[in-house]
Design a protein around this motif. Structure first.
Motif, PDB file in Angstrom:
ATOM      1  N   GLU A 174      30.306  18.453 114.058  1.00 46.06           N
ATOM      2  CA  GLU A 174      30.535  17.866 112.835  1.00 46.06           C
ATOM      3  C   GLU A 174      30.100  18.610 111.474  1.00 46.06           C
ATOM      4  O   GLU A 174      29.971  19.909 111.659  1.00 46.06           O
ATOM      5  CB  GLU A 174      29.323  16.688 112.641  1.00 46.06           C
ATOM      6  CG  GLU A 174      28.004  17.023 113.055  1.00 46.06           C
ATOM      7  CD  GLU A 174      26.927  16.018 113.124  1.00 46.06           C
ATOM      8  OE1 GLU A 174      27.524  14.721 113.254  1.00 46.06           O
ATOM      9  OE2 GLU A 174      25.690  16.006 113.263  1.00 46.06           O
ATOM     10  N   GLY A 175      30.262  17.981 110.372  1.00 48.59           N
ATOM     11  CA  GLY A 175      30.103  18.871 109.054  1.00 48.59           C
ATOM     12  C   GLY A 175      31.125  19.444 108.843  1.00 48.59           C
ATOM     13  O   GLY A 175      32.426  19.646 109.100  1.00 48.59           O
ATOM     14  N   PRO A 176      31.001  20.549 107.609  1.00 45.51           N
ATOM     15  CA  PRO A 176      32.127  21.155 107.250  1.00 45.51           C
ATOM     16  C   PRO A 176      32.730  22.164 108.144  1.00 45.51           C
ATOM     17  O   PRO A 176      33.873  22.788 107.921  1.00 45.51           O
ATOM     18  CB  PRO A 176      31.865  22.076 105.883  1.00 45.51           C
ATOM     19  CG  PRO A 176      30.096  22.227 106.219  1.00 45.51           C
ATOM     20  CD  PRO A 176      30.015  20.688 107.037  1.00 45.51           C
ATOM     21  N   LEU A 177      32.000  22.549 109.136  1.00 49.41           N
ATOM     22  CA  LEU A 177      32.391  23.593 110.110  1.00 49.41           C
ATOM     23  C   LEU A 177      32.964  22.839 111.617  1.00 49.41           C
ATOM     24  O   LEU A 177      33.284  23.555 112.446  1.00 49.41           O
ATOM     25  CB  LEU A 177      31.388  24.696 110.533  1.00 49.41           C
ATOM     26  CG  LEU A 177      30.950  25.488 109.449  1.00 49.41           C
ATOM     27  CD1 LEU A 177      29.781  26.328 109.944  1.00 49.41           C
ATOM     28  CD2 LEU A 177      31.939  26.238 108.786  1.00 49.41           C
ATOM     29  N   LYS A 178      33.393  21.587 111.523  1.00 49.39           N
ATOM     30  CA  LYS A 178      33.637  20.775 112.608  1.00 49.39           C
ATOM     31  C   LYS A 178      34.963  21.360 113.234  1.00 49.39           C
ATOM     32  O   LYS A 178      35.731  21.848 112.554  1.00 49.39           O
ATOM     33  CB  LYS A 178      33.986  19.376 112.239  1.00 49.39           C
ATOM     34  CG  LYS A 178      34.398  18.600 113.416  1.00 49.39           C
ATOM     35  CD  LYS A 178      34.271  17.125 113.020  1.00 49.39           C
ATOM     36  CE  LYS A 178      34.935  16.152 114.193  1.00 49.39           C
ATOM     37  NZ  LYS A 178      35.063  14.621 113.871  1.00 49.39           N
ATOM     38  N   TYR A 237      39.572  28.736 115.292  1.00 45.99           N
ATOM     39  CA  TYR A 237      39.590  27.164 114.583  1.00 45.99           C
ATOM     40  C   TYR A 237      41.083  26.554 114.578  1.00 45.99           C
ATOM     41  O   TYR A 237      42.061  27.231 114.288  1.00 45.99           O
ATOM     42  CB  TYR A 237      39.145  27.501 113.084  1.00 45.99           C
ATOM     43  CG  TYR A 237      39.254  26.180 112.189  1.00 45.99           C
ATOM     44  CD1 TYR A 237      38.264  25.306 112.670  1.00 45.99           C
ATOM     45  CD2 TYR A 237      40.303  25.781 111.498  1.00 45.99           C
ATOM     46  CE1 TYR A 237      38.273  23.713 111.840  1.00 45.99           C
ATOM     47  CE2 TYR A 237      40.381  24.576 110.684  1.00 45.99           C
ATOM     48  CZ  TYR A 237      39.201  23.514 110.959  1.00 45.99           C
ATOM     49  OH  TYR A 237      39.225  22.584 110.263  1.00 45.99           O
TER      50      TYR A 237
END
Length: 431
Positions: free
Chosen positions: A394-398, A426
């Motif tokens: 989760e979060g901006p690096l999901k 990614y």
């Protein structure tokens, strides 16, 4: 927003195909299509651990981009579609005395790695009922032939592949391959066997595979076929056949059974046997036995494996591919002439203790009884691997994944190695 040449290439290939289709048939072709881009940052260090070695270590850092497109199918009894893959590799750090990791192509003369390399591949496909025919760029994952994806960019093949699932539980595969594009290359080339005769030294090495006088040593035809039947949710059996023209023929059988024991407990049995013989120009003669038993308890998995080679040679397979062997691991395959090897493995998924996305694996493999010829002692080797991986949930690096792979191998017939790989990846879905 401007598009890279890689992105434009894949998009134009898909557009060109769609424009040739009748307008009334394009709905499913477009609606069911999907595209993604994967960014893969790869650092690799391989220390050869020998004084006086021609190269002390291989160490490189590179950035890869993989753009994938898969269309749906046009409407009608026969549906048509197209897939495409575009890849780009960029050198971030390398030098002639440290090249050769398999991340980047290099000049055979001065051993200098290229600054960048790329490839584009398209695949035409047709579907009738539950049968699909693909012609063009292929990435097969079958016991007889399995494309390798352990470096910056994946290995691909050129050819045709039919997959049919018309009968419930039964899968049939058949096809022919004529070219390979290896993971550190942008050229489609003929195929060779792995670790066979060395023309420079005149030795077949511990694999024991030689060519007959006048043999070319490569091939532009690999034929394969296979049947897989799922008898129950717990039991699957498979038979696969592969033949690299003039070099070898191979029959592979496999049984996989998963026994549920209790809640979050199971016992998996994976049995494999392969019979390989020559196809005219070699001395290939091998029987490969393999067994892997894995007990799973909640997030824990405990595995024990055994592998045995017999016959006049070691195991034969297309160079650069992933062989269907239980003891094929990060560096070695433990498939030399007469080799016997065992494996102990442990895995843990931290999701079972409230940390989803974090996984750990370690294993140890030991091999001996390798035939090095009448004038040499018995060959022995061992390898230890450790993998730690985390995917942000989760979060901006999901969906950002980070993996560290470590390997150590020791042997009395070739270089000792210490190796580390750090991979940051990614994948972004475009639609």
């Amino acid at each position: 927003m401007s598009k890279s040449p890689l992105a434009r290439g894949v998009a134009l290939a898909a557009l060109g195909t769609s424009l040739t289709l009748p307008t009334i048939s394009q709905a499913a072709f477009i609606e069911d299509s999907k595209a993604s881009v994967e960014l893969r940052n790869f650092y690799m260090n391989r220390d050869f651990r020998q004084d006086g070695a021609s190269q002390a270590k291989a160490e490189e850092w590179a950035q890869g981009f993989l753009l994938r497109f898969e269309s749906g199918y046009t409407e009608g009894t026969v549906g048509f579609g197209v897939d495409a893959i575009g890849t780009l590799g960029l050198k971030l750090d390398s030098s002639p005395d440290r090249s050769g990791t398999g991340l980047l192509p290099r000049d055979p003369g001065d051993k200098r790695a290229v600054d960048d390399y790329s490839e584009f591949g398209a695949t035409a496909k047709a579907k009738i009922s539950n049968s699909t025919l693909k012609i063009g760029t292929l990435l097969p994952k079958l016991p007889a032939i399995s494309a390798n994806d352990s470096r910056l960019l994946p290995q691909t093949f050129q050819g045709g592949w039919l997959n049919s699932q018309e009968i419930s539980g039964l899968t049939f595969d058949a096809g022919q391959i004529n070219r390979v594009n290896n993971r550190d290359s942008s050229n489609n080339e003929t195929m060779v066997m792995t670790n066979s005769y060395n023309a420079k030294t005149g030795s077949s090495g511990v694999r024991g595979i030689d060519f007959k006088t006048g043999a070319v040593g490569d091939s532009d035809e690999f034929n394969f076929a296979g049947l897989s039947y799922k008898w129950t949710d717990q039991l699957t059996t498979t038979y696969n056949y592969g033949a690299l023209e003039d070099l070898y023929k191979q029959h592979i059988v496999n049984l996989v059974h998963v026994l549920p024991i209790a809640d979050k407990q199971s016992f998996k049995t994976d049995l494999r046997f392969a019979r390989s013989t020559d196809d005219g120009d070699t001395n290939v003669d091998n029987k490969a036995y393999g067994a892997m038993f894995t007990y799973a308890l909640s997030g824990h998995s405990f595995g024990l494996g055994y592998q045995k080679m017999s016959g006049d040679t070691g195991y034969a397979y297309i160079g650069g591919t992933d062989p269907f062997l239980v003891n094929y691991v990060q560096i070695g395959d433990f498939a030399n002439k007469d080799e016997k090897s065992w494996q102990a493995r442990y895995d843990f998924n931290f999701a079972s203790v409230g940390i989803p996305g974090l996984t750990f694996m370690t294993r140890y493999i030991s091999g001996d009884n390798i035939d090095r010829g009448a004038a040499a002692s018995e060959g022995k080797e061992w390898e230890r691997n450790t993998d730690i991986a985390y995917v942000f949930q989760e979060g901006p690096l999901k969906n950002l994944g980070v993996k560290w792979r470590n390997a150590t191998t020791r042997t009395n017939f070739t270089n000792d190695l210490d190796e580390n790989r750090l991979i940051v990846s990614y994948t972004l879905s475009l639609w």
